[in-house]
Design a protein around this motif. Structure first.
Motif, PDB file in Angstrom:
ATOM      1  N   PHE A 253       0.829  -1.353  -0.008  1.00 21.94           N
ATOM      2  CA  PHE A 253      -0.029   0.085  -0.087  1.00 21.94           C
ATOM      3  C   PHE A 253       0.983   1.286  -0.053  1.00 21.94           C
ATOM      4  O   PHE A 253       1.996   1.267   0.701  1.00 21.94           O
ATOM      5  CB  PHE A 253      -0.799  -0.149   1.164  1.00 21.94           C
ATOM      6  CG  PHE A 253      -1.848  -0.916   1.124  1.00 21.94           C
ATOM      7  CD1 PHE A 253      -3.155  -0.746   0.824  1.00 21.94           C
ATOM      8  CD2 PHE A 253      -1.411  -2.213   1.774  1.00 21.94           C
ATOM      9  CE1 PHE A 253      -4.192  -1.795   0.691  1.00 21.94           C
ATOM     10  CE2 PHE A 253      -2.538  -3.376   1.752  1.00 21.94           C
ATOM     11  CZ  PHE A 253      -3.830  -2.942   1.253  1.00 21.94           C
ATOM     12  N   ASP A 254       0.401   2.330  -0.609  1.00 24.32           N
ATOM     13  CA  ASP A 254       1.143   3.442  -0.792  1.00 24.32           C
ATOM     14  C   ASP A 254       1.458   4.274   0.694  1.00 24.32           C
ATOM     15  O   ASP A 254       2.312   4.861   1.076  1.00 24.32           O
ATOM     16  CB  ASP A 254       0.728   4.443  -1.811  1.00 24.32           C
ATOM     17  CG  ASP A 254       0.735   4.019  -3.197  1.00 24.32           C
ATOM     18  OD1 ASP A 254       1.707   3.000  -3.337  1.00 24.32           O
ATOM     19  OD2 ASP A 254      -0.127   4.269  -4.095  1.00 24.32           O
ATOM     20  N   GLU A 255       0.198   4.097   1.251  1.00 26.76           N
ATOM     21  CA  GLU A 255       0.149   4.780   2.618  1.00 26.76           C
ATOM     22  C   GLU A 255      -0.424   3.630   3.533  1.00 26.76           C
ATOM     23  O   GLU A 255      -1.340   2.875   2.903  1.00 26.76           O
ATOM     24  CB  GLU A 255      -0.611   6.015   2.638  1.00 26.76           C
ATOM     25  CG  GLU A 255      -1.955   5.933   1.729  1.00 26.76           C
ATOM     26  CD  GLU A 255      -2.062   7.569   1.932  1.00 26.76           C
ATOM     27  OE1 GLU A 255      -2.267   8.182   2.926  1.00 26.76           O
ATOM     28  OE2 GLU A 255      -2.315   8.133   0.881  1.00 26.76           O
ATOM     29  N   VAL A 257      -3.180   1.739   5.735  1.00 27.91           N
ATOM     30  CA  VAL A 257      -4.521   1.474   5.657  1.00 27.91           C
ATOM     31  C   VAL A 257      -5.017   0.971   6.902  1.00 27.91           C
ATOM     32  O   VAL A 257      -4.556  -0.250   7.313  1.00 27.91           O
ATOM     33  CB  VAL A 257      -5.010   0.674   4.514  1.00 27.91           C
ATOM     34  CG1 VAL A 257      -6.424   0.454   4.570  1.00 27.91           C
ATOM     35  CG2 VAL A 257      -4.600   1.191   3.164  1.00 27.91           C
ATOM     36  N   THR A 262     -11.028  -2.015   3.355  1.00 34.40           N
ATOM     37  CA  THR A 262     -10.288  -1.789   2.336  1.00 34.40           C
ATOM     38  C   THR A 262      -9.167  -2.891   2.222  1.00 34.40           C
ATOM     39  O   THR A 262      -8.927  -3.314   1.042  1.00 34.40           O
ATOM     40  CB  THR A 262      -9.773  -0.501   2.532  1.00 34.40           C
ATOM     41  OG1 THR A 262     -10.290   0.521   2.898  1.00 34.40           O
ATOM     42  CG2 THR A 262      -8.973  -0.009   1.431  1.00 34.40           C
ATOM     43  N   PHE A 265     -11.059  -5.792   0.727  1.00 36.90           N
ATOM     44  CA  PHE A 265     -11.060  -5.596  -0.825  1.00 36.90           C
ATOM     45  C   PHE A 265     -10.032  -5.911  -1.611  1.00 36.90           C
ATOM     46  O   PHE A 265     -10.056  -6.423  -2.583  1.00 36.90           O
ATOM     47  CB  PHE A 265     -11.399  -4.070  -1.134  1.00 36.90           C
ATOM     48  CG  PHE A 265     -11.759  -3.818  -2.732  1.00 36.90           C
ATOM     49  CD1 PHE A 265     -12.775  -4.220  -3.185  1.00 36.90           C
ATOM     50  CD2 PHE A 265     -10.828  -3.090  -3.121  1.00 36.90           C
ATOM     51  CE1 PHE A 265     -12.788  -4.141  -4.477  1.00 36.90           C
ATOM     52  CE2 PHE A 265     -11.097  -2.835  -4.531  1.00 36.90           C
ATOM     53  CZ  PHE A 265     -11.884  -3.493  -5.091  1.00 36.90           C
ATOM     54  N   VAL A 266      -8.814  -5.438  -1.100  1.00 33.44           N
ATOM     55  CA  VAL A 266      -7.430  -5.774  -1.772  1.00 33.44           C
ATOM     56  C   VAL A 266      -7.243  -7.108  -2.047  1.00 33.44           C
ATOM     57  O   VAL A 266      -6.809  -7.845  -2.834  1.00 33.44           O
ATOM     58  CB  VAL A 266      -6.470  -5.016  -1.154  1.00 33.44           C
ATOM     59  CG1 VAL A 266      -4.948  -5.615  -1.917  1.00 33.44           C
ATOM     60  CG2 VAL A 266      -6.683  -3.574  -1.380  1.00 33.44           C
ATOM     61  N   LYS A 268      -9.619  -9.502  -1.761  1.00 34.22           N
ATOM     62  CA  LYS A 268     -10.501 -10.099  -2.979  1.00 34.22           C
ATOM     63  C   LYS A 268      -9.683  -9.925  -4.436  1.00 34.22           C
ATOM     64  O   LYS A 268      -9.806 -10.990  -5.091  1.00 34.22           O
ATOM     65  CB  LYS A 268     -11.745  -9.131  -3.153  1.00 34.22           C
ATOM     66  CG  LYS A 268     -12.655  -9.388  -4.274  1.00 34.22           C
ATOM     67  CD  LYS A 268     -13.682 -10.324  -4.247  1.00 34.22           C
ATOM     68  CE  LYS A 268     -14.637 -10.329  -5.366  1.00 34.22           C
ATOM     69  NZ  LYS A 268     -14.312 -11.141  -6.350  1.00 34.22           N
TER      70      LYS A 268
ATOM     71  N   MET B   1      -4.357   3.935  -2.280  1.00 33.59           N
ATOM     72  CA  MET B   1      -5.405   3.667  -1.464  1.00 33.59           C
ATOM     73  C   MET B   1      -6.633   3.357  -2.402  1.00 33.59           C
ATOM     74  O   MET B   1      -6.844   3.888  -3.176  1.00 33.59           O
ATOM     75  CB  MET B   1      -5.760   5.128  -0.798  1.00 33.59           C
ATOM     76  CG  MET B   1      -4.841   5.187   0.611  1.00 33.59           C
ATOM     77  SD  MET B   1      -5.414   4.384   1.698  1.00 33.59           S
ATOM     78  CE  MET B   1      -6.888   5.176   2.348  1.00 33.59           C
ATOM     79  N   GLU B   2      -7.397   2.308  -1.788  1.00 36.18           N
ATOM     80  CA  GLU B   2      -8.589   1.875  -2.689  1.00 36.18           C
ATOM     81  C   GLU B   2      -9.553   2.763  -2.206  1.00 36.18           C
ATOM     82  O   GLU B   2      -9.864   3.224  -1.098  1.00 36.18           O
ATOM     83  CB  GLU B   2      -8.963   0.439  -2.194  1.00 36.18           C
ATOM     84  CG  GLU B   2      -8.028  -0.624  -2.436  1.00 36.18           C
ATOM     85  CD  GLU B   2      -7.313  -0.840  -3.763  1.00 36.18           C
ATOM     86  OE1 GLU B   2      -8.414  -0.409  -4.715  1.00 36.18           O
ATOM     87  OE2 GLU B   2      -6.289  -1.055  -4.205  1.00 36.18           O
ATOM     88  N   ALA B   6     -15.264   1.462  -4.715  1.00 37.34           N
ATOM     89  CA  ALA B   6     -14.812   0.132  -5.186  1.00 37.34           C
ATOM     90  C   ALA B   6     -15.035  -1.122  -4.215  1.00 37.34           C
ATOM     91  O   ALA B   6     -15.247  -2.266  -4.893  1.00 37.34           O
ATOM     92  CB  ALA B   6     -13.228   0.155  -5.292  1.00 37.34           C
ATOM     93  N   LEU B   7     -15.444  -1.010  -2.907  1.00 41.06           N
ATOM     94  CA  LEU B   7     -16.039  -2.050  -2.096  1.00 41.06           C
ATOM     95  C   LEU B   7     -17.319  -2.714  -2.625  1.00 41.06           C
ATOM     96  O   LEU B   7     -17.500  -3.824  -2.405  1.00 41.06           O
ATOM     97  CB  LEU B   7     -16.404  -1.457  -0.757  1.00 41.06           C
ATOM     98  CG  LEU B   7     -15.115  -1.028   0.094  1.00 41.06           C
ATOM     99  CD1 LEU B   7     -15.552  -0.599   1.405  1.00 41.06           C
ATOM    100  CD2 LEU B   7     -14.165  -2.064   0.479  1.00 41.06           C
ATOM    101  N   SER B   9     -17.563  -3.892  -5.297  1.00 43.80           N
ATOM    102  CA  SER B   9     -17.476  -5.327  -6.039  1.00 43.80           C
ATOM    103  C   SER B   9     -17.029  -6.583  -4.902  1.00 43.80           C
ATOM    104  O   SER B   9     -16.795  -7.674  -5.551  1.00 43.80           O
ATOM    105  CB  SER B   9     -16.353  -5.219  -6.985  1.00 43.80           C
ATOM    106  OG  SER B   9     -15.298  -4.681  -6.312  1.00 43.80           O
ATOM    107  N   LEU B  10     -17.262  -6.299  -3.497  1.00 41.13           N
ATOM    108  CA  LEU B  10     -17.169  -7.368  -2.609  1.00 41.13           C
ATOM    109  C   LEU B  10     -18.150  -8.429  -2.891  1.00 41.13           C
ATOM    110  O   LEU B  10     -19.036  -7.998  -3.357  1.00 41.13           O
ATOM    111  CB  LEU B  10     -16.922  -6.834  -1.257  1.00 41.13           C
ATOM    112  CG  LEU B  10     -15.732  -6.309  -0.799  1.00 41.13           C
ATOM    113  CD1 LEU B  10     -15.847  -5.666   0.624  1.00 41.13           C
ATOM    114  CD2 LEU B  10     -14.736  -7.468  -0.833  1.00 41.13           C
TER     115      LEU B  10
END
Lengths: 527, 227
Positions: A253-255, A257, A262, A265-266, A268, B1-2, B6-7, B9-10
């Motif tokens: 991650f850039d920063e 989280v 979130t 979600f990643v 996933k 950062m997401e 975008a959540l 699509s969970l």
């Protein structure tokens, strides 16, 4: 058999009911799909059986406490147990909430033998994990994961809660067990077990005695698995696994989280990516390590094992349990997540069993398939239908409903592909949400009270002023058309010219009406 | 950062509610509560019901339309319901058969859309019992007041179409005023929706008329959440 890896399995029976944290003295059960899946000791004493229907269970025990199944709760509540075991033996892998296993070699050396290591787990883990007093637990040690899982299940019912099966004696150990164990282990469908029973195969030993080629020929791959299991081996031979190959996907991650959603979600995205790459090579992941690190150097690492292979959905579910458990642990997590990594360290070729799960077929999909089958049985094939694209210009021609049993529900691409357009004369979206299968006849009258007619050249005799349906007059405030369509009309055997109008009545409802032989009918209501 | 959006699509979690499209969150701040009967009424009842189901179906839930013989399949697709998980079930004749098939559908579908036949109220208890056990959501579309007791009613009114004139144009967009209320809601929420808007999408109609009438602190809290 000599090369088999020794495994320790820790099994917490009736885990869903333990996870629900119910009072131990009141009989209580956890239900899934209206059936009992877990019982507390009081419910077991009251004679409630697993798989029993809600109603019969309630009849047997009127003050029974009923709780709905929640897989997330099961996973979350199991985390303290996993941590307590990891304190003693870090190389563990979680199979499902309530069940974990680990290679026996390390802890056995460290704690002075398999028996001693198993006893240590039984005595220390429940307390360290904060399980209520009297929570049942079993630890089994045997050659391979599956025999050790069987040993753990037996251990949970025995004095001392430990069963160690000596190396090489797994076949003799599992042989006398009733064939129903296959169902309990989730390795065979109830139908297959029933079939074995009808064939007189009452114990695992009698199944193991059947030549493997006969079992494969008669019962396919699923049968071959159960045969291996019945012979005291893991259901899939270790040689089917790819030696030494690991697959890694990660996301820095850039920063940092801090939002769990979130991070999940990643997971996933990573899981989809991993699953797709593996599937592209015809492979499934059976053991996966999920690793997360924070900017403060904290780290969560957990291995997950699933013999059928881990689907993307299963990976996300497990990662969520792991991360939620991590976040709930006091003082474990102070920073934000900066790295997420999935490592598939046991991968094998996809043998097709449960293979469709791999394509992302979910629980919802299989539940729906089952309900569709039931409804079809109840109401007949023609009463349970799914849409297929038909094309055409009139609202009721765009999609046709066909029996659900006549299509592959899980591959809808073909039936829904809209093919080559355009369809001149079809109205533009939005489409009417109500499309009567038998268009009801209506009258369309003009300002002077005369019926509106359409000429041979497709012209209206006058602007429509009122829509009359079953004696009710509705004032028309806007309209357009007529748009001619030359094709079959609502009576399929006739082919003729049709003209259509769109109109809006004063109540705001819009209609699509059509005229055939000067008779108007409602083709669609934009309701 | 997401991003948070975008959540969407969970995969659907086995949570307490099913998700709804963003423009509907003023009316359904926590989504579709499992175990609820949600009535969609008024002159845009069917479109509203389909729009409400859209997000959950696109995220993996299956929708059974039981006893909706006039279901506009293409409209369903336009309102965001993937047709791959839509099944139409004939309800047969009479309320008993209807209820029997709803109950069977509840065994495997997370969403059921229906139109209550005459006499449906007699079967309501049986259906509600199974609904409670399965955690599904029952959507009842009806032009008039619903005959089965609803936990929540989404009432559509003040429908205004654009695009159609006196003899010219064609239907393009529809604005609908929707009021959400019921015995399980602490207050009443109102929202003007494009169902659909000129671009074909479901959207909140942004004007001064869009307002939430809060009658209790809980609703005010919900409003803060969705604001």
């Amino acid at each position: 058999m000599s090369a088999a890896t020794r495994f320790v399995t820790l099994w917490c029976p009736e885990w869903p009911v333990v996870a629900a944290r119910l009072a131990p003295d009141e009989p209580a059960v956890v239900l899934r799909a209206e059936r009992v899946i877990a019982r507390n000791p009081a419910a077991i004493r009251a004679g409630i059986r697993p798989g029993e229907r809600r109603r019969t269970a309630q009849q047997a025990c009127p003050r029974l406490v009923l709780v709905d199944h929640d897989p997330d709760r099961d996973g979350r509540e199991f985390e303290p147990v996993v941590r307590a075991v990891a304190e003693l033996a870090p190389r563990l892998e979680v199979v499902e909430p309530g069940l974990l296993c680990l290679p026996a070699r390390g802890p056995s050396r460290y704690f002075g033998g398999e028996q001693a290591a198993a006893e240590l787990l039984v005595t220390t883990v429940p307390q360290a994990a904060g399980l209520p007093e009297g929570t049942p637990i079993g630890v089994g040690v045997a050659d391979g994961r599956a025999p050790s899982a069987i040993a753990a299940r037996l251990a949970a019912r025995r004095e001392g809660n430990v069963v160690v099966v000596e190396p090489g004696s797994s076949p003799a150990f599992v042989g006398p067990l009733p064939i129903q164990w296959l169902r309990e282990l989730g390795e065979a469908t109830p139908d297959l077990v029933e079939l074995f029973l009808q064939l007189g195969l009452r114990t695992l030993g009698t199944l193991a005695a059947v030549p493997p080629s006969d079992v494969l020929a008669r019962f396919g791959v699923e049968g071959a698995h159960t045969h291996r299991l019945a012979g005291g081996a893991d259901p899939r031979p270790p040689v089917t696994r790819d030696p030494g190959q690991t697959w890694v996907v990660d996301h820095p991650f850039d920063e940092p989280v801090e939002s769990l959603d979130t991070v999940v979600f990643v997971v996933k995205r990573l899981a989809d990516d991993l699953v797709e790459r593996l599937a592209g090579e015809g492979r499934v992941c059976v053991r996966l390590v999920v690793i997360a690190e924070t900017d403060h150097g904290e780290r969560s690492e957990r291995a997950w094992y699933r013999d059928h292979g881990l689907s993307a959905t299963a990976i996300v579910e497990r990662a969520r349990w792991q991360l939620e458990g991590w976040a709930a642990q006091p003082g474990a997590l102070s920073g934000g997540v900066v790295l997420l990594r999935l490592v598939a360290d046991e991968v094998r070729s996809d043998d097709g069993v449960q293979g469709r799960l791999w394509g992302g077929r979910s629980q919802a999909d299989s539940d729906a398939s089952r309900a569709i089958a039931r409804l079809t049985g109840l109401a007949g094939e023609r009463a349970v239908r799914v849409p297929t694209w038909a094309g055409g210009r009139l609202p009721d021609e765009r999609y046709r409903l066909v029996p659900a049993t006549s299509v592959d529900l899980h591959d809808p691409t073909e039936r829904l592909a809209r093919g080559e357009g355009p369809w001149p004369g079809a109205t533009l979206p939005p489409s009417p949400a109500v499309v009567p299968p038998d268009p009801p006849a209506v009258d369309l009258i003009d300002e002077g009270g005369e019926p509106v007619r359409v000429s041979g050249r497709g012209e209206l005799s006058a602007a429509p002023a009122e829509l009359v349906t079953a004696g009710v007059r509705r004032r028309i405030v806007a309209w357009a058309g007529p748009w001619p369509v030359e094709q079959r009309w609502w009576s399929p055997e006739r082919s003729r010219r049709v003209a259509r109008l769109q109109l809006v009545t004063e109540s705001g409802v819009a209609y699509q009406v059509g005229v055939d032989r000067q008779q108007w009918a409602i083709l669609g209501v934009y309701a | 950062m997401e991003s948070v959006t975008a959540l969407s699509s969970l995969p659907p979690a086995a949570g307490r509610s099913l998700p709804v499209h963003e423009p509907l969150t003023t009316l359904l701040p926590v989504g579709l509560q499992r175990r609820w009967i949600v009535g969609c009424t008024g002159s845009a009842a069917m479109s509203l019901a389909l729009a409400v189901a859209g997000r959950a179906v696109s995220e993996g839930s299956w929708l059974a339309a039981v006893g909706v013989p006039a279901l506009g399949v293409e409209a369903a697709a336009e309102l965001g319901v993937p047709l791959s998980r839509l099944v139409a079930v004939d309800a047969g004749t009479g309320p008993t058969t209807w209820a029997e098939r709803i109950v069977a559908a509840l065994d495997g579908f997370e969403l059921i859309l229906t139109q209550a036949p005459p006499g449906a109220e007699r079967m309501a208890r049986q259906i509600r019992h199974r609904l409670q056990a399965k955690g599904a959501v029952l959507l009842v579309a009806s032009n008039r007041a619903p005959t089965v007791g609803c936990d929540l009613e989404l009432a559509s009114s003040e429908v205004r179409w654009t695009g159609l004139g006196a003899g010219h144009g064609h239907l393009v967009a529809r604005r609908v005023s929707v009021r959400a209320g019921g015995r399980r809601m602490p207050g009443v929420a109102r929202c003007d929706l494009w169902l659909p808007g000129p671009d074909g999408r479901l959207a909140v109609a942004e004007t001064s008329e869009t307002a939430i009438a809060a009658t209790s602190d809980e609703t005010a809290g919900l409003r803060r959440v969705v604001a």
